[in-house]
Motif scaffolding. Structure first.
Motif, PDB file in Angstrom:
ATOM      1  N   SER A   1       0.844  -1.198   0.000  1.00  0.00           N
ATOM      2  CA  SER A   1       0.000   0.000   0.000  1.00  0.00           C
ATOM      3  C   SER A   1       0.874   1.241   0.000  1.00  0.00           C
ATOM      4  N   ALA A   2       0.389   2.302  -0.612  1.00  0.00           N
ATOM      5  CA  ALA A   2       1.109   3.574  -0.584  1.00  0.00           C
ATOM      6  C   ALA A   2       0.700   4.363   0.654  1.00  0.00           C
ATOM      7  N   HIS A   3       1.661   5.061   1.243  1.00  0.00           N
ATOM      8  CA  HIS A   3       1.453   5.993   2.367  1.00  0.00           C
ATOM      9  C   HIS A   3       1.271   5.308   3.725  1.00  0.00           C
ATOM     10  N   HIS A   4       0.997   4.013   3.768  1.00  0.00           N
ATOM     11  CA  HIS A   4       0.701   3.350   5.044  1.00  0.00           C
ATOM     12  C   HIS A   4       1.979   2.962   5.780  1.00  0.00           C
ATOM     13  N   SER A   5       1.887   2.955   7.116  1.00  0.00           N
ATOM     14  CA  SER A   5       3.004   2.537   7.951  1.00  0.00           C
ATOM     15  C   SER A   5       2.509   1.631   9.067  1.00  0.00           C
ATOM     16  N   HIS A   6       2.940   0.386   9.038  1.00  0.00           N
ATOM     17  CA  HIS A   6       2.771  -0.577  10.124  1.00  0.00           C
ATOM     18  C   HIS A   6       1.331  -0.989  10.384  1.00  0.00           C
ATOM     19  N   GLN A   7       0.458  -0.660   9.489  1.00  0.00           N
ATOM     20  CA  GLN A   7      -0.893  -1.200   9.494  1.00  0.00           C
ATOM     21  C   GLN A   7      -1.466  -1.003   8.105  1.00  0.00           C
ATOM     22  N   ASP A   8      -2.648  -1.566   7.880  1.00  0.00           N
ATOM     23  CA  ASP A   8      -3.134  -1.536   6.512  1.00  0.00           C
ATOM     24  C   ASP A   8      -4.646  -1.609   6.472  1.00  0.00           C
ATOM     25  N   THR A   9      -5.173  -1.688   5.265  1.00  0.00           N
ATOM     26  CA  THR A   9      -6.603  -1.776   5.028  1.00  0.00           C
ATOM     27  C   THR A   9      -6.925  -3.143   4.422  1.00  0.00           C
ATOM     28  N   PRO A  10      -8.209  -3.557   4.437  1.00  0.00           N
ATOM     29  CA  PRO A  10      -8.557  -4.950   4.144  1.00  0.00           C
ATOM     30  C   PRO A  10      -8.045  -5.511   2.827  1.00  0.00           C
ATOM     31  N   GLU A  11      -8.020  -4.726   1.757  1.00  0.00           N
ATOM     32  CA  GLU A  11      -7.594  -5.272   0.469  1.00  0.00           C
ATOM     33  C   GLU A  11      -6.111  -5.642   0.448  1.00  0.00           C
ATOM     34  N   PHE A  12      -5.355  -5.190   1.444  1.00  0.00           N
ATOM     35  CA  PHE A  12      -3.962  -5.592   1.616  1.00  0.00           C
ATOM     36  C   PHE A  12      -3.832  -6.657   2.715  1.00  0.00           C
ATOM     37  N   GLU A  13      -4.602  -6.497   3.796  1.00  0.00           N
ATOM     38  CA  GLU A  13      -4.512  -7.425   4.920  1.00  0.00           C
ATOM     39  C   GLU A  13      -4.904  -8.855   4.541  1.00  0.00           C
ATOM     40  N   ALA A  14      -5.837  -8.986   3.599  1.00  0.00           N
ATOM     41  CA  ALA A  14      -6.344 -10.317   3.241  1.00  0.00           C
ATOM     42  C   ALA A  14      -5.329 -11.144   2.464  1.00  0.00           C
ATOM     43  N   ALA A  15      -4.194 -10.557   2.118  1.00  0.00           N
ATOM     44  CA  ALA A  15      -3.217 -11.265   1.282  1.00  0.00           C
ATOM     45  C   ALA A  15      -2.718 -12.541   1.934  1.00  0.00           C
ATOM     46  N   ASN A  16      -2.498 -12.512   3.263  1.00  0.00           N
ATOM     47  CA  ASN A  16      -1.916 -13.702   3.890  1.00  0.00           C
ATOM     48  C   ASN A  16      -2.875 -14.888   3.873  1.00  0.00           C
ATOM     49  N   ILE A  17      -4.140 -14.682   4.260  1.00  0.00           N
ATOM     50  CA  ILE A  17      -5.057 -15.819   4.329  1.00  0.00           C
ATOM     51  C   ILE A  17      -5.368 -16.362   2.937  1.00  0.00           C
ATOM     52  N   LEU A  18      -5.435 -15.490   1.928  1.00  0.00           N
ATOM     53  CA  LEU A  18      -5.662 -15.977   0.568  1.00  0.00           C
ATOM     54  C   LEU A  18      -4.433 -16.703   0.022  1.00  0.00           C
ATOM     55  N   TRP A  19      -3.252 -16.278   0.462  1.00  0.00           N
ATOM     56  CA  TRP A  19      -2.026 -16.990   0.081  1.00  0.00           C
ATOM     57  C   TRP A  19      -2.050 -18.408   0.647  1.00  0.00           C
ATOM     58  N   PHE A  20      -2.453 -18.521   1.901  1.00  0.00           N
ATOM     59  CA  PHE A  20      -2.564 -19.851   2.497  1.00  0.00           C
ATOM     60  C   PHE A  20      -3.673 -20.666   1.829  1.00  0.00           C
ATOM     61  N   ASP A  21      -4.775 -20.003   1.458  1.00  0.00           N
ATOM     62  CA  ASP A  21      -5.828 -20.709   0.725  1.00  0.00           C
ATOM     63  C   ASP A  21      -5.284 -21.319  -0.566  1.00  0.00           C
ATOM     64  N   GLN A  22      -4.411 -20.576  -1.241  1.00  0.00           N
ATOM     65  CA  GLN A  22      -3.863 -21.064  -2.503  1.00  0.00           C
ATOM     66  C   GLN A  22      -2.854 -22.181  -2.280  1.00  0.00           C
ATOM     67  N   ILE A  23      -1.895 -21.945  -1.382  1.00  0.00           N
ATOM     68  CA  ILE A  23      -0.777 -22.888  -1.249  1.00  0.00           C
ATOM     69  C   ILE A  23      -1.156 -24.103  -0.410  1.00  0.00           C
ATOM     70  N   LEU A  24      -1.887 -23.901   0.674  1.00  0.00           N
ATOM     71  CA  LEU A  24      -2.173 -24.993   1.606  1.00  0.00           C
ATOM     72  C   LEU A  24      -3.497 -25.704   1.321  1.00  0.00           C
ATOM     73  N   LYS A  25      -4.427 -25.009   0.633  1.00  0.00           N
ATOM     74  CA  LYS A  25      -5.736 -25.609   0.393  1.00  0.00           C
ATOM     75  C   LYS A  25      -6.080 -25.769  -1.082  1.00  0.00           C
ATOM     76  N   ASN A  26      -5.276 -25.144  -1.941  1.00  0.00           N
ATOM     77  CA  ASN A  26      -5.542 -25.196  -3.391  1.00  0.00           C
ATOM     78  C   ASN A  26      -6.955 -24.706  -3.705  1.00  0.00           C
ATOM     79  N   LYS A  27      -7.380 -23.638  -3.008  1.00  0.00           N
ATOM     80  CA  LYS A  27      -8.736 -23.131  -3.187  1.00  0.00           C
ATOM     81  C   LYS A  27      -8.767 -21.660  -3.603  1.00  0.00           C
ATOM     82  N   PHE A  28      -7.649 -21.162  -4.079  1.00  0.00           N
ATOM     83  CA  PHE A  28      -7.612 -19.786  -4.578  1.00  0.00           C
ATOM     84  C   PHE A  28      -6.503 -19.707  -5.615  1.00  0.00           C
ATOM     85  N   GLU A  29      -6.693 -18.848  -6.593  1.00  0.00           N
ATOM     86  CA  GLU A  29      -5.656 -18.645  -7.600  1.00  0.00           C
ATOM     87  C   GLU A  29      -5.262 -17.179  -7.636  1.00  0.00           C
TER      88      GLU A  29
END
Length: 619
Positions: free
Chosen positions: A319-347
């Motif tokens: 995200s631009a301008h943010h420091s040490h916290q974020d908004t949902p469209e950036f925060e959701a990256a980790n759980i969707l990454w795990f959905d893709q790699i660990l569950k094969n349920k997201f691309e």
């Protein structure tokens, strides 16, 4: 349903496994050096360590069920040091009645807590999770361990009504904010009464024992009968992000997602714990959540980190301008990454490709995003540092201003021209591509705030355009200083930012850029404001703020002098020339070192205000 058992009950499912460097059950995890050289390299530090070797000695301190998720406050054994057993607490949970679950290890940051909200939200998405408390703090219903309770634990105040078992580092001091003893180093290798070795040694570094705790958490979660031990991920924020990187070299980790940490190239005072020696050993898929203005995970180090990791399965979201916290469209990256790699349920879409051009005396960038998902928007951000980024202070890292340009679509690519401040400085430029999700995703984000989003952001790699190339291509600087800071027209909000999810508020670092800094001399700050109703609002300049009374019902011109801005102690702002961040909001809470905070503004009535012509005016 909410059921508890006494917290001194020991689990019946201890795991009996042999010791890491000694085979006796309660022998020290690390034998005394007895004159031998301490480990100096990564391999020497870790090659003889088996995180599965010692018993876990698991204790269950509390159990309960919430929204179909079974949860427990537990402690597990990290090791035996100087003859004393170190136990780290955590919160473990999983969806009731489910099996063959992917497992996650969540690592908190400095001064933060192991938190049940991470376990709960992950459980709703089909994960078993352990949130570990390396710092000693715990947040769970009916089991809150704040710094006050940690100190009760240290004092063995078992008769105090707030006493609770928590992380017990025993002969070590692995606590944080506060440490058990003032001045305990988080980076040093020198011996103290709280360290493993009595000579300079990487095993004395506090990051080492925290990493031990995280690797032992992997052992804990892989042994749970409802967990598929071949699908384990690790993630953490801030110091937890750094610990994620240090832990991700464990071969049992199949996916990692550090946020606001883990990209720094620091050596922590020893080659054996140097970030780069861990990054270059990471082979698992990894997602970096790295806000552009973060003070801990230095954004400009991310480029180097991506060259070190040994996997081509990576993504970044910045995200631009943010420091040490974020908004949902950036925060959701980790759980969707795990959905893709660990569950094969997201691309995930592929990382956006970019190409820089210096033709016809113009600097421009082409963005070629993956179209596997619907694109909501494409945005380009760039910055021209005055000095080497390594020399930038923490405050300047947090408050640098990123220019924004909206690219136009040309076939399958987006093209944006970069209007420059100077051709004497390099350009750092990257693109953000916002995608629409097929369905909403919810989770526990930074600081465990619950979010929901139907969009996800993906960032390109950073490109650096050298000043000498700009000059060689005869590119011209076209941006000029202006006393008009903001017109509030068009896409003005992109140059501002907020973390607030309920009320309106707008922050900007434009006033920290030479183009819009307060001129020298006697200048006031002026803004035009429209409010539906009579209201109070607040304008903040760094830690100084002023309250404005609005009559409502029409446009009002407000002109402010520097001395109208006060900090929590009542001191006035000397001048506007040094301010780095400006905020418009309905209310402000100013903290004081001692005493009650100062409150300005109040509940906002009516629709959001409108603004015009934020400018500097000669007084």
């Amino acid at each position: 349903m909410n059921r508890s058992i006494p917290y001194l009950v020991l689990s019946s499912w201890y795991l009996l496994i042999s010791c890491a460097t000694n085979t006796e059950k309660n022998a020290d995890t690390y034998s005394p050096l007895n004159g031998a050289e301490p480990p100096q390299s990564y391999d020497e530090l870790w090659s003889n360590y088996d995180p599965r070797a010692e018993p876990l000695d698991v204790e269950i301190l509390k159990e309960w069920e919430e929204e179909g998720i079974l949860m427990k406050v537990i402690r597990y054994r990290v090791g035996v040091f100087k003859g004393e057993k170190a136990m780290v607490a955590g919160i473990y949970g999983y969806p009731k009645g489910k099996s063959n679950l992917p497992g996650l290890v969540q690592i908190h940051g400095g001064g933060q807590y192991a938190d049940y909200r991470a376990v709960l939200e992950n459980g709703k998405r089909g994960y078993a999770t352990i949130s570990i408390s390396w710092g000693g703090r715990i947040n769970a219903p009916g089991y809150k361990v704040s710094p006050a309770e940690v100190k009760l634990f240290w004092a063995d105040s078992t008769d105090h009504p707030d006493y609770k078992l928590t992380t017990d580092w025993a002969a070590l001091d692995g606590y944080h904010a506060p440490h058990r003893e003032e001045g305990t180093s988080t980076t040093g290798i020198s011996p103290t009464k709280w360290t493993i070795d009595d000579v300079d040694s990487p095993r004395n570094n506090i990051w080492f024992i925290w990493t031990l705790a995280a690797r032992r958490a992997i052992t804990f979660i892989e042994r749970q009968q409802e967990v598929d031990s071949t699908r384990i991920g690790v993630y953490g924020h801030s110091m937890g992000g750094t610990l994620t990187t240090l832990t991700a070299t464990d071969s049992r980790v199949k996916a990692a997602a550090p946020s606001c940490g883990g990209v720094s190239l620091s050596d922590r005072g020893t080659e054996a714990l140097a970030d780069y020696n861990y990054l270059k050993r990471i082979t698992c898929p990894i997602m970096f959540l790295s806000p552009s203005n973060d003070f801990h995970g230095k954004f400009y180090d991310l480029k180097g980190a991506l060259t070190l990791i040994k996997t081509d399965q990576w993504r970044v979201t910045c995200s631009a301008h943010h420091s040490h916290q974020d908004t949902p469209e950036f925060e959701a990256a980790n759980i969707l990454w795990f959905d893709q790699i660990l569950k094969n349920k997201f691309e995930y879409p592929s990382t956006p490709e970019t190409k820089v051009s210096l033709e016809r005396g113009l600097a421009s960038i082409e963005v070629m995003p993956d179209t596997v998902k619907k694109i909501v928007s494409v945005d380009v951000y760039y910055w021209q540092p005055k000095v080497d980024p390594d020399e930038i202070s923490r405050d300047l890292r947090k408050t640098r201003f990123w220019h924004h340009t909206k690219p136009h679509k040309s076939g399958e690519k987006w093209v944006a021209e970069l209007a420059l401040e100077s051709v004497e400085r390099n350009i750092w430029v990257y693109a953000n591509v916002l995608y629409r999700l097929d369905e909403e995703v919810s989770g526990a984000g930074y600081y465990y705030r619950t979010y929901t989003t139907d969009k996800i952001n993906l960032s390109s790699k950073m490109k650096i355009i050298k000043a000498e190339d700009l000059q060689k291509a005869r590119v011209k600087a076209t941006l000029k200083p202006s006393s008009l800071i903001e017109t509030f027209e068009g896409d003005w909000e992109i140059d501002w930012f907020t973390y607030n999810r309920k009320e309106w508020e707008y922050k900007t670092h434009k006033i920290n850029n030479d183009l819009w800094k307060a001129p020298s001399g006697n200048y006031n700050l002026s803004i035009e404001i429209f409010s539906d109703h009579a209201n109070k609002m607040v304008i903040r300049a760094d830690s100084y703020a002023t309250e404005i009374d609005l009559k409502g019902g029409g446009w009002e011109v407000v002109e402010l002098t520097a001395d109208q801005f006060k900090n929590a102690m009542g001191d006035s702002l000397a001048d506007f020339m040094s301010i780095m961040e400006l905020e418009l909001s309905p209310e402000e809470r100013q903290k004081r070192p001692e005493g009650d905070p100062v409150y300005l503004g109040g509940d906002w009535k009516g629709g959001k205000p409108k603004f015009r012509n934020l400018r500097w005016i000669m007084h």
